[in-house]
Scaffold this motif. Sequence first.
Motif, PDB file in Angstrom:
ATOM      1  N   LEU A 161      40.209  46.537  40.847  1.00 46.41           N
ATOM      2  CA  LEU A 161      39.238  45.502  40.035  1.00 46.41           C
ATOM      3  C   LEU A 161      39.487  44.449  40.221  1.00 46.41           C
ATOM      4  CD1 LEU A 161      36.665  48.657  39.272  1.00 46.41           C
ATOM      5  CD2 LEU A 161      36.630  46.773  40.882  1.00 46.41           C
ATOM      6  N   ASP A 162      40.509  44.114  38.571  1.00 46.55           N
ATOM      7  CA  ASP A 162      40.050  43.772  38.055  1.00 46.55           C
ATOM      8  C   ASP A 162      40.861  42.035  39.149  1.00 46.55           C
ATOM      9  OD1 ASP A 162      39.841  43.933  36.035  1.00 46.55           O
ATOM     10  OD2 ASP A 162      42.033  44.777  34.907  1.00 46.55           O
ATOM     11  N   TYR A 163      41.990  42.522  39.321  1.00 47.49           N
ATOM     12  CA  TYR A 163      42.306  41.313  40.966  1.00 47.49           C
ATOM     13  C   TYR A 163      41.066  41.137  41.910  1.00 47.49           C
ATOM     14  CZ  TYR A 163      47.465  41.431  39.386  1.00 47.49           C
ATOM     15  OH  TYR A 163      48.280  40.784  38.329  1.00 47.49           O
ATOM     16  N   LEU A 164      40.203  42.007  42.022  1.00 48.56           N
ATOM     17  CA  LEU A 164      39.439  41.777  42.937  1.00 48.56           C
ATOM     18  C   LEU A 164      38.131  40.494  42.916  1.00 48.56           C
ATOM     19  CD1 LEU A 164      38.192  45.260  44.848  1.00 48.56           C
ATOM     20  CD2 LEU A 164      39.496  43.474  45.726  1.00 48.56           C
ATOM     21  N   GLU A 165      38.204  41.291  40.825  1.00 49.21           N
ATOM     22  CA  GLU A 165      37.316  40.530  40.111  1.00 49.21           C
ATOM     23  C   GLU A 165      37.840  39.022  40.204  1.00 49.21           C
ATOM     24  OE1 GLU A 165      36.492  43.136  37.462  1.00 49.21           O
ATOM     25  OE2 GLU A 165      34.360  44.215  38.325  1.00 49.21           O
ATOM     26  N   ALA A 166      39.475  39.037  40.127  1.00 52.79           N
ATOM     27  CA  ALA A 166      39.649  37.485  40.024  1.00 52.79           C
ATOM     28  C   ALA A 166      40.422  36.737  41.132  1.00 52.79           C
ATOM     29  CB  ALA A 166      41.422  37.468  39.306  1.00 52.79           C
ATOM     30  N   GLY A 167      39.307  37.280  42.354  1.00 50.52           N
ATOM     31  CA  GLY A 167      39.461  36.619  43.763  1.00 50.52           C
ATOM     32  C   GLY A 167      40.506  37.551  45.032  1.00 50.52           C
ATOM     33  N   ALA A 168      41.331  38.171  44.941  1.00 52.70           N
ATOM     34  CA  ALA A 168      42.088  38.365  45.684  1.00 52.70           C
ATOM     35  C   ALA A 168      41.483  38.839  46.292  1.00 52.70           C
ATOM     36  CB  ALA A 168      42.685  39.822  45.061  1.00 52.70           C
ATOM     37  N   ASP A 169      41.856  39.310  47.679  1.00 54.03           N
ATOM     38  CA  ASP A 169      41.568  39.052  49.384  1.00 54.03           C
ATOM     39  C   ASP A 169      42.381  40.515  49.246  1.00 54.03           C
ATOM     40  OD1 ASP A 169      39.496  36.824  49.919  1.00 54.03           O
ATOM     41  OD2 ASP A 169      41.534  35.799  50.165  1.00 54.03           O
ATOM     42  N   ILE A 170      43.245  41.146  49.202  1.00 49.89           N
ATOM     43  CA  ILE A 170      43.976  41.710  49.638  1.00 49.89           C
ATOM     44  C   ILE A 170      44.655  43.115  48.182  1.00 49.89           C
ATOM     45  CG2 ILE A 170      46.274  42.675  50.643  1.00 49.89           C
ATOM     46  CD1 ILE A 170      46.257  39.716  52.637  1.00 49.89           C
ATOM     47  N   ILE A 171      44.693  44.271  48.638  1.00 47.57           N
ATOM     48  CA  ILE A 171      44.378  44.822  47.195  1.00 47.57           C
ATOM     49  C   ILE A 171      45.969  45.753  47.857  1.00 47.57           C
ATOM     50  CG2 ILE A 171      43.273  44.522  45.455  1.00 47.57           C
ATOM     51  CD1 ILE A 171      41.910  46.951  46.233  1.00 47.57           C
TER      52      ILE A 171
END
Length: 340
Positions: A62-72
């Motif tokens: 979630l932290d990465y998605l909220e930082a703008g990541a399109d691929i986790i």
Amino acid sequence: MGVNNGNVQTLMSDFLRNSGGVAIIDGGFATELERHGADLNDPLWSAKCLLTSTDLVRQVHLDYLEAGADIIITASYQATIQGFGAKGFSKEESEAMLKKSVDIACEARKIYYERCRNSASNFTSDGKILKNRPILVAASVGSYGAYLADGSEYSGDYGDAMDLEFLKSFHRRRVQVLAESGADLIAFETVPNKIEAQAYAELLEEGIKIPAWFSFNSKDGVNVVSGDSLIECAKIADSCPKVVAVGINCTPPRFISGLIQSIKKVTTKPILIYPNSGETYDAELKQWVKNTGVPDEDFVSYVNKWCEIGASLVGGCCRTTPNTIKAICRTLPSRSSYLA
């Protein structure tokens, strides 16, 4: 956004078009878990958290998605049926853990979309990005060397295991389980040598229904870490119809531009780049040597150059953080609308 159906050759191009031309991959996962207090001193490394800290795994996604990541990328890099078996788990339990890594990432994506729907804007006051956009879940497959947990994924020297059929047998069931788990694609990461790339390419032709990317690592800016030619390795990726992107991860930023140029000589597939922070890893001590990397601002200063010369998926690997990914998002011209 699921990509399990249709022509795999167009899936990544459609995704990139919907992402504004450049897609952002997440950043370091195991090192981020450690930053939150997880003890990963274990042969399972980040996969240990699938047993002990699923909430933390979900939160890092979630932290990465909220930082703008399109691929986790899932926490399955060092998750193997053999590794779980050595811990006393049955084959069925081990396969369930692999699937769980994908389930957690998919749950994080679902939670993120719910937050986007409930948000009044794309950009919150505390800097989180809540932009409804296509998001892919990539199921991570680490190399045989990662399973050995002896640093050999950074040398590609497998000794007597340097055998194509052995490597295919080692990875086969794991790849099948991850391919059937609901992930959008498979991320073959930190591929250290040509023979393992060949093993992956042949496994993908054994009825695997989802696409994949191949990501190699280099310590000299010319070859992969085993000394095999990067160009020869990239040719294997290019020749495999299921491979939709090829590139480099866990490699110092200073080498990336030259490596992109090499890959471009042998493929027209999208090029992905997610370097480490540039810090040095001590395989014997199993820790990163402090103060050997580049700060976020220097790391991000490379990003637009990488995109200009051919990269279309960018992110970070070991020791990069959500702040790194947020800075990448801020620096990409195609992402300016997110910050409006």
